[in-house]
Design an enzyme around this catalytic site. Structure first.
Site, PDB file in Angstrom:
ATOM      1  N   LYS A 146      24.464 101.475  58.235  1.00 14.35           N
ATOM      2  CA  LYS A 146      23.100 100.974  58.552  1.00 14.35           C
ATOM      3  C   LYS A 146      23.425  99.420  58.230  1.00 14.35           C
ATOM      4  O   LYS A 146      22.767  98.766  59.224  1.00 14.35           O
ATOM      5  CB  LYS A 146      21.969 101.641  57.818  1.00 14.35           C
ATOM      6  CG  LYS A 146      21.949 103.029  58.248  1.00 14.35           C
ATOM      7  CD  LYS A 146      21.016 103.644  57.103  1.00 14.35           C
ATOM      8  CE  LYS A 146      20.735 105.211  57.277  1.00 14.35           C
ATOM      9  NZ  LYS A 146      19.949 105.935  56.499  1.00 14.35           N
TER      10      LYS A 146
ATOM     11  N   GLN B 177      17.559 105.527  50.345  1.00 13.38           N
ATOM     12  CA  GLN B 177      18.582 106.204  50.967  1.00 13.38           C
ATOM     13  C   GLN B 177      18.395 107.719  50.104  1.00 13.38           C
ATOM     14  O   GLN B 177      18.497 107.547  48.728  1.00 13.38           O
ATOM     15  CB  GLN B 177      20.161 105.890  50.784  1.00 13.38           C
ATOM     16  CG  GLN B 177      21.136 106.557  51.150  1.00 13.38           C
ATOM     17  CD  GLN B 177      21.074 106.809  52.886  1.00 13.38           C
ATOM     18  OE1 GLN B 177      20.964 105.959  53.494  1.00 13.38           O
ATOM     19  NE2 GLN B 177      21.116 107.913  53.462  1.00 13.38           N
TER      20      GLN B 177
ATOM     21  N   ASP C 258      11.927 104.178  57.891  1.00 14.99           N
ATOM     22  CA  ASP C 258      12.380 105.531  57.855  1.00 14.99           C
ATOM     23  C   ASP C 258      11.325 106.449  58.633  1.00 14.99           C
ATOM     24  O   ASP C 258      11.517 107.597  58.751  1.00 14.99           O
ATOM     25  CB  ASP C 258      12.867 106.206  56.784  1.00 14.99           C
ATOM     26  CG  ASP C 258      14.473 105.994  56.635  1.00 14.99           C
ATOM     27  OD1 ASP C 258      15.153 105.881  57.641  1.00 14.99           O
ATOM     28  OD2 ASP C 258      15.082 106.139  55.232  1.00 14.99           O
TER      29      ASP C 258
END
Ligand code: NAD
Length: 307
Positions: A53, A97, A120
């Protein structure tokens, strides 16, 4: 025999568009989007995902950084760090994460992220906005699936969609998005009775369960579109050969890494389907592209930039 719905061309197109827009804002305002990925502990897969990412965002001109914290970080300390990032003007996107170490509750930690920086799309405020079919940051993998279907001109209105998997990351938000697109949606999970029969009703079948090649060709209605979200490591060489036949790439994976990456759908299902996404090379590529798009979106909204 159906066609493979590859994700690469669309993922590249989306990233190129983001790159051009980031460049445009940089020239116009001397500002670029900022993204922070938080890694707690040393989970190998999480490290790889976060690095990919970071690399993707840097390639598009996004200022990206990974914040690594020790595995024993307390919830209070992590939330305090997130609170600082919420206040930091040059940070537009914060992602934590997952999975987190056992002593930390994902829900509790995600609630600490400011919804406007939640790239997210997992914060309850953003998930609620999605349910209400209102604007907000949306989870990347489901959004990538909707974009891939749109790009390939697969209509959703009035279609029977069956989603296998009810996680907050994929299954549930995807079901909400499909409903917002006027599809008729069924969500299946580990307690669903006669999964094969329910799945076989689908015009669009989505497998997001994390079980290698669990969805068999007979689960798939003739001419259905199949979206395989699963990313699983399969080390059983005999099973790999049964699924893929003589496949040089898979053999190489097995020899070099000891496993090959497979989806939740038996690849032979493509013979019944109208189209199916491959693993790897399908939906997975879109997830990162959508994260880039969300980061740009958060930047524009926060800093009130018009194109
Ligand atoms: P999860 O473990 O949180 O959820 C799995 C879901 O599948 C659960 O709701 C469970 O009820 C259901 N399930 C499990 N076994 C089942 C069975 N036998 N029958 C019916 N339903 C069953 O997983 P997740 O985070 O949603 O991820 C699912 C898969 O998608 C994983 O392989 C993951 O690696 C992959 N994934 C891929 C991407 C991507 O970018 N392509 C992103 C996220 C997750």
């Amino acid at each position: 025999m159906g066609v493979w719905l590859e994700g690469r061309a669309l993922a590249e197109k989306i990233k190129q568009e983001v790159k051009e827009e980031v460049e445009h804002f940089r020239e116009k305002t001397n500002q670029v989007p900022g993204l922070i990925g938080i890694l707690v502990g040393e989970n190998k897969s999480s490290q790889i995902y976060l690095r990919s990412k970071e690399k993707a965002s840097q390639g598009l001109g996004i200022a990206s950084q990974i914040l690594t914290l020790p595995a024993n970080t307390e919830a209070r300390a992590l939330k305090a760090r997130i609170a600082e990032l919420n206040q930091q003007e040059d940070v537009d996107g914060i992602l934590v994460q997952l999975p987190l170490p056992g002593h930390l509750k994902a829900h509790d930690i995600i609630c600490a992220i400011s919804p406007e920086k939640d790239v997210d799309g997992f914060h309850p405020f953003n998930l609620g906005s999605l349910l209400a079919n209102e604007e907000g940051l949306k989870p990347c993998t489901p959004m990538g699936i909707i974009e891939l279907l749109r790009y390939n001109r697969v209509p959703l209105e009035g279609k029977e969609v069956v989603v296998i998997g009810r996680s907050l990351i994929v299954g549930k938000p995807l079901a909400a998005m499909m409903t917002n697109e006027n599809a008729t949606v069924t969500i299946c999970h580990s307690r669903t009775k006669d999964l094969a029969a329910v799945a076989a009703r689908a015009d669009i079948l989505v497998a997001a369960m994390g079980k290698p090649a669990f969805v068999k060709p007979e689960f798939v209605k003739e001419s259905a579109v199949v979206i395989d979200v699963g990313i699983n490591q399969l080390a059983d060489a005999a099973r790999v050969r049964d699924l893929f036949g003589e496949d040089e790439k898979r053999e190489k994976d097995l020899a070099e890494k000891g496993y090959t990456v497979v989806g939740d759908v038996d690849p032979r299902a493509v013979e019944r389907a109208a189209a199916m996404t491959p693993v790897p090379g399908g939906v997975g590529l879109l997830t990162v592209a959508m994260l880039m798009k969300n980061t740009l979106e958060a930047f524009k909204r926060r800093r009130r930039f018009e194109p």
